[in-house]
Design a protein around this motif. Sequence first.
Motif, PDB file in Angstrom:
ATOM      1  N   VAL A 299      98.484 -42.068  32.259  1.00  0.00           N
ATOM      2  CA  VAL A 299      97.479 -42.605  31.350  1.00  0.00           C
ATOM      3  C   VAL A 299      96.266 -43.060  32.154  1.00  0.00           C
ATOM      4  CG1 VAL A 299      96.996 -44.267  29.523  1.00  0.00           C
ATOM      5  CG2 VAL A 299      99.316 -43.366  29.805  1.00  0.00           C
ATOM      6  N   LEU A 300      95.094 -42.534  31.775  1.00  0.00           N
ATOM      7  CA  LEU A 300      93.842 -42.891  32.434  1.00  0.00           C
ATOM      8  C   LEU A 300      93.007 -43.770  31.513  1.00  0.00           C
ATOM      9  CD1 LEU A 300      92.584 -39.573  34.082  1.00  0.00           C
ATOM     10  CD2 LEU A 300      93.725 -41.476  35.193  1.00  0.00           C
ATOM     11  N   LYS A 301      92.292 -44.696  32.122  1.00  0.00           N
ATOM     12  CA  LYS A 301      91.360 -45.542  31.380  1.00  0.00           C
ATOM     13  C   LYS A 301      90.241 -45.946  32.327  1.00  0.00           C
ATOM     14  CE  LYS A 301      91.108 -49.667  28.452  1.00  0.00           C
ATOM     15  NZ  LYS A 301      91.862 -50.858  27.944  1.00  0.00           N
ATOM     16  N   GLY A 302      89.013 -45.575  31.977  1.00  0.00           N
ATOM     17  CA  GLY A 302      87.870 -45.914  32.813  1.00  0.00           C
ATOM     18  C   GLY A 302      87.934 -45.325  34.204  1.00  0.00           C
ATOM     19  N   GLY A 303      88.518 -44.140  34.331  1.00  0.00           N
ATOM     20  CA  GLY A 303      88.595 -43.477  35.626  1.00  0.00           C
ATOM     21  C   GLY A 303      89.723 -43.970  36.518  1.00  0.00           C
ATOM     22  N   ARG A 304      90.594 -44.828  35.999  1.00  0.00           N
ATOM     23  CA  ARG A 304      91.708 -45.356  36.789  1.00  0.00           C
ATOM     24  C   ARG A 304      93.041 -45.027  36.129  1.00  0.00           C
ATOM     25  NH1 ARG A 304      89.993 -48.991  40.665  1.00  0.00           N
ATOM     26  NH2 ARG A 304      87.885 -49.856  40.392  1.00  0.00           N
ATOM     27  N   LEU A 305      94.057 -44.855  36.946  1.00  0.00           N
ATOM     28  CA  LEU A 305      95.413 -44.667  36.445  1.00  0.00           C
ATOM     29  C   LEU A 305      95.969 -46.040  36.075  1.00  0.00           C
ATOM     30  CD1 LEU A 305      98.085 -42.351  38.057  1.00  0.00           C
ATOM     31  CD2 LEU A 305      98.703 -44.530  37.011  1.00  0.00           C
ATOM     32  N   VAL A 306      96.277 -46.219  34.784  1.00  0.00           N
ATOM     33  CA  VAL A 306      96.724 -47.534  34.336  1.00  0.00           C
ATOM     34  C   VAL A 306      98.212 -47.571  34.011  1.00  0.00           C
ATOM     35  CG1 VAL A 306      94.458 -48.243  33.485  1.00  0.00           C
ATOM     36  CG2 VAL A 306      95.998 -46.998  31.953  1.00  0.00           C
ATOM     37  N   GLU A 307      98.792 -46.409  33.667  1.00  0.00           N
ATOM     38  CA  GLU A 307     100.219 -46.371  33.355  1.00  0.00           C
ATOM     39  C   GLU A 307     100.772 -45.001  33.729  1.00  0.00           C
ATOM     40  OE1 GLU A 307     101.524 -49.029  29.684  1.00  0.00           O
ATOM     41  OE2 GLU A 307      99.927 -47.635  29.132  1.00  0.00           O
ATOM     42  N   GLU A 308     102.096 -44.980  33.980  1.00  0.00           N
ATOM     43  CA  GLU A 308     102.731 -43.740  34.376  1.00  0.00           C
ATOM     44  C   GLU A 308     104.210 -43.825  34.035  1.00  0.00           C
ATOM     45  OE1 GLU A 308     103.360 -41.127  38.506  1.00  0.00           O
ATOM     46  OE2 GLU A 308     102.144 -42.958  38.492  1.00  0.00           O
ATOM     47  N   GLY A 309     104.773 -42.757  33.441  1.00  0.00           N
ATOM     48  CA  GLY A 309     106.187 -42.743  33.101  1.00  0.00           C
ATOM     49  C   GLY A 309     106.465 -41.777  31.978  1.00  0.00           C
ATOM     50  N   SER A 310     107.699 -41.738  31.515  1.00  0.00           N
ATOM     51  CA  SER A 310     108.054 -40.889  30.376  1.00  0.00           C
ATOM     52  C   SER A 310     107.603 -41.554  29.080  1.00  0.00           C
ATOM     53  CB  SER A 310     109.569 -40.655  30.347  1.00  0.00           C
ATOM     54  OG  SER A 310     110.238 -41.876  30.058  1.00  0.00           O
ATOM     55  N   HIS A 311     107.679 -40.813  27.993  1.00  0.00           N
ATOM     56  CA  HIS A 311     107.272 -41.357  26.688  1.00  0.00           C
ATOM     57  C   HIS A 311     108.073 -42.614  26.359  1.00  0.00           C
ATOM     58  CE1 HIS A 311     106.230 -41.575  22.453  1.00  0.00           C
ATOM     59  NE2 HIS A 311     107.516 -41.473  22.138  1.00  0.00           N
ATOM     60  N   ALA A 312     109.397 -42.539  26.541  1.00  0.00           N
ATOM     61  CA  ALA A 312     110.252 -43.684  26.213  1.00  0.00           C
ATOM     62  C   ALA A 312     109.943 -44.884  27.104  1.00  0.00           C
ATOM     63  CB  ALA A 312     111.725 -43.281  26.343  1.00  0.00           C
ATOM     64  N   GLU A 313     109.722 -44.631  28.400  1.00  0.00           N
ATOM     65  CA  GLU A 313     109.437 -45.731  29.333  1.00  0.00           C
ATOM     66  C   GLU A 313     108.119 -46.413  28.999  1.00  0.00           C
ATOM     67  OE1 GLU A 313     111.680 -43.804  33.267  1.00  0.00           O
ATOM     68  OE2 GLU A 313     109.511 -43.561  32.964  1.00  0.00           O
ATOM     69  N   LEU A 314     107.112 -45.628  28.652  1.00  0.00           N
ATOM     70  CA  LEU A 314     105.803 -46.213  28.345  1.00  0.00           C
ATOM     71  C   LEU A 314     105.828 -46.977  27.029  1.00  0.00           C
ATOM     72  CD1 LEU A 314     103.445 -43.305  29.484  1.00  0.00           C
ATOM     73  CD2 LEU A 314     103.907 -45.456  30.652  1.00  0.00           C
ATOM     74  N   LEU A 315     106.590 -46.485  26.053  1.00  0.00           N
ATOM     75  CA  LEU A 315     106.719 -47.223  24.797  1.00  0.00           C
ATOM     76  C   LEU A 315     107.407 -48.558  25.038  1.00  0.00           C
ATOM     77  CD1 LEU A 315     107.694 -44.734  21.931  1.00  0.00           C
ATOM     78  CD2 LEU A 315     105.541 -45.945  22.274  1.00  0.00           C
ATOM     79  N   ALA A 316     108.462 -48.525  25.868  1.00  0.00           N
ATOM     80  CA  ALA A 316     109.199 -49.758  26.146  1.00  0.00           C
ATOM     81  C   ALA A 316     108.339 -50.762  26.911  1.00  0.00           C
ATOM     82  CB  ALA A 316     110.460 -49.431  26.947  1.00  0.00           C
ATOM     83  N   ALA A 317     107.403 -50.263  27.710  1.00  0.00           N
ATOM     84  CA  ALA A 317     106.541 -51.162  28.496  1.00  0.00           C
ATOM     85  C   ALA A 317     105.563 -51.919  27.611  1.00  0.00           C
ATOM     86  CB  ALA A 317     105.783 -50.362  29.550  1.00  0.00           C
ATOM     87  N   GLY A 318     105.224 -51.346  26.453  1.00  0.00           N
ATOM     88  CA  GLY A 318     104.357 -52.033  25.503  1.00  0.00           C
ATOM     89  C   GLY A 318     102.922 -52.202  25.958  1.00  0.00           C
ATOM     90  N   GLY A 319     102.448 -51.312  26.803  1.00  0.00           N
ATOM     91  CA  GLY A 319     101.093 -51.414  27.321  1.00  0.00           C
ATOM     92  C   GLY A 319     100.086 -50.586  26.543  1.00  0.00           C
ATOM     93  N   PHE A 320      99.106 -50.037  27.261  1.00  0.00           N
ATOM     94  CA  PHE A 320      98.014 -49.279  26.646  1.00  0.00           C
ATOM     95  C   PHE A 320      98.540 -48.051  25.906  1.00  0.00           C
ATOM     96  CE2 PHE A 320      94.729 -45.920  26.998  1.00  0.00           C
ATOM     97  CZ  PHE A 320      93.741 -46.511  26.234  1.00  0.00           C
ATOM     98  N   TYR A 321      99.508 -47.354  26.513  1.00  0.00           N
ATOM     99  CA  TYR A 321     100.058 -46.148  25.878  1.00  0.00           C
ATOM    100  C   TYR A 321     100.721 -46.495  24.546  1.00  0.00           C
ATOM    101  CZ  TYR A 321     103.000 -42.049  25.077  1.00  0.00           C
ATOM    102  OH  TYR A 321     103.613 -40.947  24.507  1.00  0.00           O
ATOM    103  N   ALA A 322     101.502 -47.567  24.531  1.00  0.00           N
ATOM    104  CA  ALA A 322     102.180 -47.968  23.296  1.00  0.00           C
ATOM    105  C   ALA A 322     101.170 -48.292  22.199  1.00  0.00           C
ATOM    106  CB  ALA A 322     103.082 -49.160  23.563  1.00  0.00           C
ATOM    107  N   THR A 323     100.082 -48.958  22.576  1.00  0.00           N
ATOM    108  CA  THR A 323      99.027 -49.265  21.607  1.00  0.00           C
ATOM    109  C   THR A 323      98.389 -47.990  21.071  1.00  0.00           C
ATOM    110  OG1 THR A 323      98.548 -51.340  22.756  1.00  0.00           O
ATOM    111  CG2 THR A 323      96.861 -50.500  21.260  1.00  0.00           C
ATOM    112  N   LEU A 324      98.090 -47.058  21.984  1.00  0.00           N
ATOM    113  CA  LEU A 324      97.494 -45.778  21.591  1.00  0.00           C
ATOM    114  C   LEU A 324      98.438 -45.006  20.681  1.00  0.00           C
ATOM    115  CD1 LEU A 324      94.969 -44.001  22.110  1.00  0.00           C
ATOM    116  CD2 LEU A 324      96.244 -42.925  23.974  1.00  0.00           C
ATOM    117  N   TYR A 325      99.721 -45.054  20.983  1.00  0.00           N
ATOM    118  CA  TYR A 325     100.728 -44.359  20.166  1.00  0.00           C
ATOM    119  C   TYR A 325     100.749 -44.912  18.748  1.00  0.00           C
ATOM    120  CZ  TYR A 325     105.343 -42.820  18.565  1.00  0.00           C
ATOM    121  OH  TYR A 325     106.366 -42.271  17.840  1.00  0.00           O
ATOM    122  N   ARG A 326     100.743 -46.240  18.631  1.00  0.00           N
ATOM    123  CA  ARG A 326     100.766 -46.847  17.294  1.00  0.00           C
ATOM    124  C   ARG A 326      99.495 -46.524  16.521  1.00  0.00           C
ATOM    125  NH1 ARG A 326     103.163 -51.144  20.251  1.00  0.00           N
ATOM    126  NH2 ARG A 326     101.129 -52.132  20.496  1.00  0.00           N
TER     127      ARG A 326
END
Length: 346
Positions: A299-326
């Motif tokens: 996951v990139l945001k503003g030219g930086r790598l902010v998150e990395e992992g599988s779909h399940a791992e990123l959802l469980a982390a509850g970060g930017f990816y989870a927000t984007l998913y919802r």
Amino acid sequence: LLNAAMDFFGTLFPLIVLGFGGYRVVTGRLSLGGALAFTGYTQYIYWPLRQTGWLADLISRAMAGAERIFALLDAPEQSLGGLGEGDRVRGRIEFRGVSFFYEDGTPSLRDFNLTIAPGERVAILGATGSGKTTIINLLARFYEPTTGEILLDGRDLRAWPLAELRRQIGIVFQDNFLFSLPLKENIALGRPGATREEIARAVEIAQLEQTIAALPAGYETQVGERGIGLSGGERQRVALARALVVDPPVLVLDDATASLDAETEEAMQQALAEAAVGKTVIIVTQRVATAIHADRIVVLKGGRLVEEGSHAELLAAGGFYATLYRQQMSLLCVDETEGEGLVAPR
């Protein structure tokens, strides 16, 4: 300045002619017919002069463009050497501390670190302007990184002869150029010697079989410049088939399914997963639905790598990816309640 001056004097001159000519007609020093004839003759003079101005403008633009084209063609290839023609990569890609800034100082990518194993399927997810396309341009050496290095199978990209490097990487862009050629030649553009079976296999994976079967001349159907006569989704599938025919060890899809409906995209993803076994696949997208089946999501945001992992791992982390998913899933629910059917979330 030339066009503005021509427009100004082109408007001013008839007014002067009419004013001065009208004065001479009123005072009896010129006949009405003579004034009208003179006014008509001035138009015969003005428009050739005006067209000459346009021509001069076009020539100056063409000369400026030609200088840039020849400067690009004459630019020496920057290569460190060390690898011979015909080498084929396994597909291990490493970005080490890579940053990229445009000439005006605008940052596009900052301290980017990523390692992709051979045969891995990685999705790079981010909004517009997050640096996704910059990664592709750097990988294909359309640009050079401002800082850091990019390695392919443990060697700096600059160690590869440029033409040989690009034979190893197949890129399918969101906006692809099709030439005014038969459909078969457009698909086999990167590998003119491809057999009919190889082309047919690529067409099958790209979900183009039914489209080609419905065309009046099938594979021999003439395609218009830039793909006129084909829809946006069909053009993308032709570009994907073109990349698959080349059979590169590294395949990059830059929003290559953005114009497809959900059903076609799902079928293509399944076929592509089977065909890309052993290949390193990089999927660049803004849509969670496209990235969800990748081995790893970056996951990139503003030219930086902010998150990395599988779909399940990123959802469980509850970060930017989870927000984007919802957010994207909520848009999907809105489309369903409005009766527009199931569509891929954007």
